[in-house]
Structure formats: C-alpha cells, structure tokens
Design an enzyme around this catalytic site. Sequence first.
Site, PDB file in Angstrom:
ATOM      1  CG  MET A  37      75.963  74.639  43.117  1.00  0.00           C
ATOM      2  SD  MET A  37      76.536  73.101  42.390  1.00  0.00           S
ATOM      3  CE  MET A  37      76.770  73.596  40.693  1.00  0.00           C
ATOM      4  CB  ALA A  39      80.671  81.044  40.254  1.00  0.00           C
ATOM      5  CG  LEU A  40      76.996  84.529  44.164  1.00  0.00           C
ATOM      6  CD1 LEU A  40      76.684  85.446  45.349  1.00  0.00           C
ATOM      7  CD2 LEU A  40      75.924  83.447  44.028  1.00  0.00           C
ATOM      8  CG  HIS A  44      73.605  83.151  41.194  1.00  0.00           C
ATOM      9  ND1 HIS A  44      74.750  83.137  40.433  1.00  0.00           N
ATOM     10  CD2 HIS A  44      73.234  81.847  41.312  1.00  0.00           C
ATOM     11  CE1 HIS A  44      75.061  81.901  40.110  1.00  0.00           C
ATOM     12  NE2 HIS A  44      74.153  81.099  40.619  1.00  0.00           N
ATOM     13  CB  SER A 192      75.581  79.748  32.718  1.00  0.00           C
ATOM     14  OG  SER A 192      76.279  78.608  33.185  1.00  0.00           O
ATOM     15  CB  SER A 193      78.662  79.672  37.360  1.00  0.00           C
ATOM     16  OG  SER A 193      77.695  80.244  38.209  1.00  0.00           O
ATOM     17  NE  ARG A 194      79.018  73.386  34.583  1.00  0.00           N
ATOM     18  CZ  ARG A 194      78.073  72.903  35.396  1.00  0.00           C
ATOM     19  NH1 ARG A 194      76.838  73.333  35.317  1.00  0.00           N
ATOM     20  NH2 ARG A 194      78.383  71.988  36.299  1.00  0.00           N
TER      21      ARG A 194
HETATM   22  O1  PAF Z   1      71.321  75.243  40.542  1.00  0.00           O
HETATM   23  C1  PAF Z   1      72.237  75.090  41.388  1.00  0.00           C
HETATM   24  O2  PAF Z   1      73.065  75.970  41.593  1.00  0.00           O
HETATM   25  C2  PAF Z   1      72.319  73.785  42.153  1.00  0.00           C
HETATM   26  O3  PAF Z   1      71.930  72.703  41.379  1.00  0.00           O
HETATM   27  C3  PAF Z   1      71.568  73.821  43.499  1.00  0.00           C
HETATM   28  C4  PAF Z   1      70.066  73.984  43.297  1.00  0.00           C
HETATM   29  C5  PAF Z   1      72.097  74.943  44.360  1.00  0.00           C
HETATM   30  C6  PAF Z   1      71.788  72.492  44.237  1.00  0.00           C
HETATM   31  O4  PAF Z   1      73.137  72.253  44.450  1.00  0.00           O
END
Ligand code: PAF
Length: 292
Positions: A37, A39-40, A44, A192-194
């Site tokens: 999603m 916000a790498l 990631h 985490s992006s959060r």
């Molecule tokens: O983990 C995530 O970033 C999301 O849940 C995913 C797997 C890309 C699905 O939107």
Amino acid sequence: MPSTATSVQRVSRIADARAAIAKVRADGARIGFVPTMGALHRGHLSLVDRARRESDAVVMSIFVNPLQFGPTEDFGRYPRPLEEDARLASEVGVDILFTPSSDEMYRDGRATIVSAGPRGEVWEGAVRPGHFDGVLTVVAKLFNIVQPDVAILGRKDLQQASLIQAMARDLDFDLTIVVAPTIREGDGLALSSRNAYFSKSERGDALVLIRALRAVAAAFGAGERDGRRLEDIGRQRFADVRRASLDYFAVVNPMTLEPEPRAERGSAAIVAARLGATRLIDNIILGENDQD
Ligand code: PAF
C-alpha cells in the site's frame, strides 16, 4: 533481466500492467510480485530484495485499498508519498510499478468479494470486521492481473499472510508464496508505515509489543510450553504501560490461527495494541531466532 536504478516502468492501468508484464514474461522471465500500500520502508525493500532473489523481474503494486479499511479507520490519512515511493522502488530494482486508482480497480457494478471465512473473523478480523475480505479481494485481483510465479509477503502481518496462503491454495492460484521475516528498528520495533503516526513518547511506549513478545520467547526458550501461561507472561508486560491498550495477546498455530494449549517450536505469539490513535500488530515465531 537486468535491473538498474533508472529502469522502473510505471503503469496505472490494468491493461498496461498486463501488457508490460506479458512482454517480460515473453522473454522467459520468472515474475516476482510484491503487493504493497506504499509508504515504503526498509521492510518493503527487503521484500523486493527477496523477490529479486526468487525471480528475474519484479513487479510491485502500490494501492491503498479502500475495501480493507473500516469506516472509522485511517484510509483518509494513510500516507501516500507516491513520488518518493517510485524513487525507492526504482533504486532497489523494481522493474514494473503498478499504481492503479480506486476507479481502475473497482469498477461500477462490482458484485464479487472473496471471503476469508471464519479464520478471517478472529484476532485482527474480530477487531476489524470485513478487513480480510477486503485484503483477499484485492490480492486475488492483483494475482490475476500480475500472474506472478512467486509473491513475497511480510510476516509482520502473520494472519494476512496465512489467509492469503489459504486463498491461493483453496482457489488454485498457480504461484508460490514466500513469507519473509519482519524487519525491525535497532530497538526491536517492527517497521510499519503506521509508525509515522507516533509522537516521540508513543514511539517509546510502542516497544512494549516486542518486549512482551521477547519475554514470551525467552520463557518458551526456558522450557515453558503452557500456552495460557505464555500468554499471561506477554500480557503482564502491558500492565506498566498505561497508554498502551491491549487488543489481544495469544499463542496460536500460525496457519490455522487457533490458540495452542501447548506451544511448540513454530507456534506464533501474536499481539495487537493501541497507542493513542494508532493500532499496532506484531508477532514472533517461538523457537526461531530471526525476529529476535
Ligand atoms: O499488507 C498490505 O500492504 C496490504 O494488506 C496488501 C497485501 C497490499 C493488500 O492491500
């Protein structure tokens, strides 16, 4: 296929993604896929690294999937630094970056969703009703668009990884799923992006998750096998951190997600807690060192 810092191809239409991927596949490339999603962060990027080792060409998707957010969740404020993400993706050797819009992914008149079933209603699913149906629906669509040979998922989202593996098996997706270890800050906080939402003091309090997990791993290492006692050891750590509100702490089988009365090597300790407005999850596999 060679990957250079300047070679990322950006596509936002499904048809263009299919065409770009078909072209590299026609050259005989094995396709690795990293769904995100955006916000790498380093977590990631480690998935891309793994994808590069498992395949010849790496496809990454960035899509903040509205279907997996509840009405009171952070869909609106979820970070979307797309240009920075594209730069990072390019730097780490992503070959094709797929960044569809919501309209592109969810056309009017859409009727089908993929249900995660009862395993999607426990733990995260109990707190976030419908979340995993949203995740599985978008991941099924992405798998159909990309048709990867191998997909790389992060173990931090253990329940998600387990449900995606179950979906791939149950619906006969022809791919291999690799679940890669959680990447942590030096003090143990899972990336985490959060984490970007935290104030400085909340960031300090957030360490209670990994401290609780490590206390349980240490007790397991010292011979404790009773699942309920291990859970109590984890929960006790939260008693001193007033601002952390525990949603669950459990010792489970990582595939079935059922509580383990007797923990074994490979059982998972899973935790979710809220710090202020931010909800965090983490886990550790008992008897393994790679997340310590
Ligand atoms: O983990 C995530 O970033 C999301 O849940 C995913 C797997 C890309 C699905 O939107």
